[in-house]
Scaffold this motif. Sequence first.
Motif, mmCIF file in Angstrom:
data_model
loop_
_atom_site.group_PDB
_atom_site.id
_atom_site.type_symbol
_atom_site.label_atom_id
_atom_site.label_comp_id
_atom_site.label_asym_id
_atom_site.label_seq_id
_atom_site.Cartn_x
_atom_site.Cartn_y
_atom_site.Cartn_z
ATOM 1 N N CYS A 51 0.831 -1.218 0.000
ATOM 2 C CA CYS A 51 0.000 0.000 0.000
ATOM 3 C C CYS A 51 0.855 1.255 0.000
ATOM 4 O O CYS A 51 0.552 2.230 -0.708
ATOM 5 C CB CYS A 51 -0.918 -0.002 1.217
ATOM 6 S SG CYS A 51 -2.229 -1.241 1.153
ATOM 7 N N GLU A 52 1.917 1.251 0.776
ATOM 8 C CA GLU A 52 2.780 2.424 0.864
ATOM 9 C C GLU A 52 3.517 2.698 -0.440
ATOM 10 O O GLU A 52 3.919 3.834 -0.712
ATOM 11 C CB GLU A 52 3.768 2.249 2.017
ATOM 12 C CG GLU A 52 3.091 2.322 3.385
ATOM 13 C CD GLU A 52 3.957 1.764 4.510
ATOM 14 O OE1 GLU A 52 5.087 1.302 4.214
ATOM 15 O OE2 GLU A 52 3.493 1.772 5.673
ATOM 16 N N LEU B 137 -0.408 3.408 -3.224
ATOM 17 C CA LEU B 137 -1.483 4.372 -2.961
ATOM 18 C C LEU B 137 -1.017 5.825 -3.024
ATOM 19 O O LEU B 137 -1.733 6.672 -3.590
ATOM 20 C CB LEU B 137 -2.139 4.064 -1.611
ATOM 21 C CG LEU B 137 -2.766 2.666 -1.470
ATOM 22 C CD1 LEU B 137 -3.542 2.557 -0.166
ATOM 23 C CD2 LEU B 137 -3.664 2.335 -2.660
ATOM 24 N N PRO B 138 0.141 6.193 -2.475
ATOM 25 C CA PRO B 138 0.567 7.602 -2.578
ATOM 26 C C PRO B 138 0.772 8.069 -4.016
ATOM 27 O O PRO B 138 0.599 9.256 -4.316
ATOM 28 C CB PRO B 138 1.885 7.626 -1.794
ATOM 29 C CG PRO B 138 1.779 6.483 -0.846
ATOM 30 C CD PRO B 138 1.040 5.420 -1.597
ATOM 31 N N SER B 139 1.136 7.151 -4.922
ATOM 32 C CA SER B 139 1.340 7.558 -6.317
ATOM 33 C C SER B 139 0.020 7.951 -6.971
ATOM 34 O O SER B 139 -0.013 8.860 -7.803
ATOM 35 C CB SER B 139 2.009 6.419 -7.102
ATOM 36 O OG SER B 139 1.152 5.284 -7.184
ATOM 37 N N VAL C 216 -7.075 10.564 1.929
ATOM 38 C CA VAL C 216 -7.230 11.363 3.152
ATOM 39 C C VAL C 216 -6.416 10.761 4.285
ATOM 40 O O VAL C 216 -5.729 11.458 5.027
ATOM 41 C CB VAL C 216 -8.715 11.463 3.546
ATOM 42 C CG1 VAL C 216 -8.885 12.231 4.859
ATOM 43 C CG2 VAL C 216 -9.510 12.138 2.431
ATOM 44 N N GLY C 217 -6.486 9.445 4.430
ATOM 45 C CA GLY C 217 -5.758 8.772 5.491
ATOM 46 C C GLY C 217 -5.756 7.277 5.264
ATOM 47 O O GLY C 217 -6.650 6.726 4.607
ATOM 48 N N THR C 218 -4.746 6.622 5.809
ATOM 49 C CA THR C 218 -4.646 5.167 5.720
ATOM 50 C C THR C 218 -4.045 4.662 7.029
ATOM 51 O O THR C 218 -3.029 5.191 7.494
ATOM 52 C CB THR C 218 -3.829 4.753 4.484
ATOM 53 O OG1 THR C 218 -3.756 3.338 4.412
ATOM 54 C CG2 THR C 218 -2.439 5.350 4.477
ATOM 55 N N TRP C 219 -4.682 3.661 7.631
ATOM 56 C CA TRP C 219 -4.347 3.238 8.986
ATOM 57 C C TRP C 219 -4.369 1.711 9.127
ATOM 58 O O TRP C 219 -4.982 1.012 8.330
ATOM 59 C CB TRP C 219 -5.371 3.786 9.989
ATOM 60 C CG TRP C 219 -5.577 5.261 9.997
ATOM 61 C CD1 TRP C 219 -4.923 6.190 10.769
ATOM 62 C CD2 TRP C 219 -6.529 6.011 9.224
ATOM 63 N NE1 TRP C 219 -5.408 7.446 10.524
ATOM 64 C CE2 TRP C 219 -6.390 7.375 9.573
ATOM 65 C CE3 TRP C 219 -7.488 5.662 8.269
ATOM 66 C CZ2 TRP C 219 -7.167 8.387 9.010
ATOM 67 C CZ3 TRP C 219 -8.260 6.669 7.684
ATOM 68 C CH2 TRP C 219 -8.092 8.000 8.058
ATOM 69 N N ILE D 62 -3.661 3.376 13.974
ATOM 70 C CA ILE D 62 -2.319 3.960 13.847
ATOM 71 C C ILE D 62 -2.074 4.281 12.380
ATOM 72 O O ILE D 62 -2.265 3.426 11.504
ATOM 73 C CB ILE D 62 -1.241 2.974 14.344
ATOM 74 C CG1 ILE D 62 -1.515 2.560 15.783
ATOM 75 C CG2 ILE D 62 0.149 3.597 14.197
ATOM 76 C CD1 ILE D 62 -1.445 3.673 16.774
ATOM 77 N N PRO D 63 -1.654 5.510 12.041
ATOM 78 C CA PRO D 63 -1.422 5.856 10.629
ATOM 79 C C PRO D 63 -0.282 5.034 10.029
ATOM 80 O O PRO D 63 0.720 4.752 10.689
ATOM 81 C CB PRO D 63 -1.057 7.336 10.674
ATOM 82 C CG PRO D 63 -1.518 7.827 11.996
ATOM 83 C CD PRO D 63 -1.435 6.668 12.928
ATOM 84 N N MET D 64 -0.449 4.656 8.765
ATOM 85 C CA MET D 64 0.667 4.089 8.020
ATOM 86 C C MET D 64 1.677 5.189 7.727
ATOM 87 O O MET D 64 1.374 6.380 7.854
ATOM 88 C CB MET D 64 0.169 3.466 6.716
ATOM 89 C CG MET D 64 -0.686 2.216 6.907
ATOM 90 S SD MET D 64 -1.015 1.410 5.298
ATOM 91 C CE MET D 64 -2.223 0.181 5.802
ATOM 92 N N LYS D 65 2.865 4.805 7.300
ATOM 93 C CA LYS D 65 3.961 5.763 7.121
ATOM 94 C C LYS D 65 3.616 6.865 6.133
ATOM 95 O O LYS D 65 4.027 8.018 6.313
ATOM 96 C CB LYS D 65 5.211 5.020 6.647
ATOM 97 C CG LYS D 65 5.788 4.058 7.665
ATOM 98 C CD LYS D 65 6.988 3.336 7.090
ATOM 99 C CE LYS D 65 7.562 2.320 8.085
ATOM 100 N NZ LYS D 65 8.706 1.573 7.517
ATOM 101 N N THR D 66 2.870 6.535 5.093
ATOM 102 C CA THR D 66 2.599 7.508 4.036
ATOM 103 C C THR D 66 1.239 8.174 4.171
ATOM 104 O O THR D 66 0.802 8.889 3.258
ATOM 105 C CB THR D 66 2.674 6.829 2.661
ATOM 106 O OG1 THR D 66 1.808 5.685 2.665
ATOM 107 C CG2 THR D 66 4.097 6.370 2.364
#
Length: 281
Positions: A88-89, A92-94, A106-109, A273-277
């Motif tokens: 995912c990291e 998804l950010p791409s 918006v957010g990923t946890w 807890i938020p993922m790193k990205t």
Amino acid sequence: MATRIFHTVGRGLKHTKNGLQMNATATAFTRSLSAFQDSWFKSLFVRKVDPRKDAHSHLLAKKEDNNLYKIQFHNVKPECLDDYNELCEDVLPSIHADPEYPCELVGTWNTWYGEQDQAVHLWRYRGGYPALTEVMNKLRQNKKFLDYRNERGKMLLSRRNQLLLEFSFWNEPVPRPGPNIYELRSYQLRPGTMIEWGNYWARAIEIRQQNQEAVGGFFSQIGSLYTVHHLWAYRDLQSRENTRNAAWQRDGWDEIVYYTVPLIQHMESRIMIPMKTSPLK
């Protein structure tokens, strides 16, 4: 019906040397009547929306923008959770950063307390359903995403999603610095009570904004209906406890809880807890 009520009260009266005296039945009736009158009077001061004028989504959602949200719940095989997070990291950010896609992550946890080995993703589509359709069509042509989806499928036990709108009286979720923990409180309301919920929470959010803990408030459009999600941010579990306890010291909070609890069929809390990205840190 009125005849039966007064007959009940009549049985609750007995003669004494000094006249009539109420027994326990009549006393209970009097107290119930007093409580009803008190709650009715207080309800006059709650901001009312007339549910007969328009669809709930038009009455409760923001008018100045056309945002649609998608929330995803992925239940991951325990032995695959680390690999799933890395996947995912990487992907998804791409999508979030590509201007060709009218959507934002918006957010990923990961869920910390609540349902274990679970990932939660929240997407925003600026432009509503047409934007969602555009993104889905483009992703079908995106080889990196298709590879991601195939690999993801090998790691999941189950998944589900919902399409949401945001309440007009909540702030739009925006990136915030961390570290934070996030609480997603999900409420399954009784059918027909969404307007009433919105009326009370339009007041409640003013009480719960004082520590900037309110992140976003949403209600479902597709998926499990009459579902509400409230997203909160706290520094840690002790901060959460202190903030929630402080709300009870503010005028009006106890009344709002009293009137909204009967609207709920089921409720659930996730600490995440938020993922790193994740943009929400």
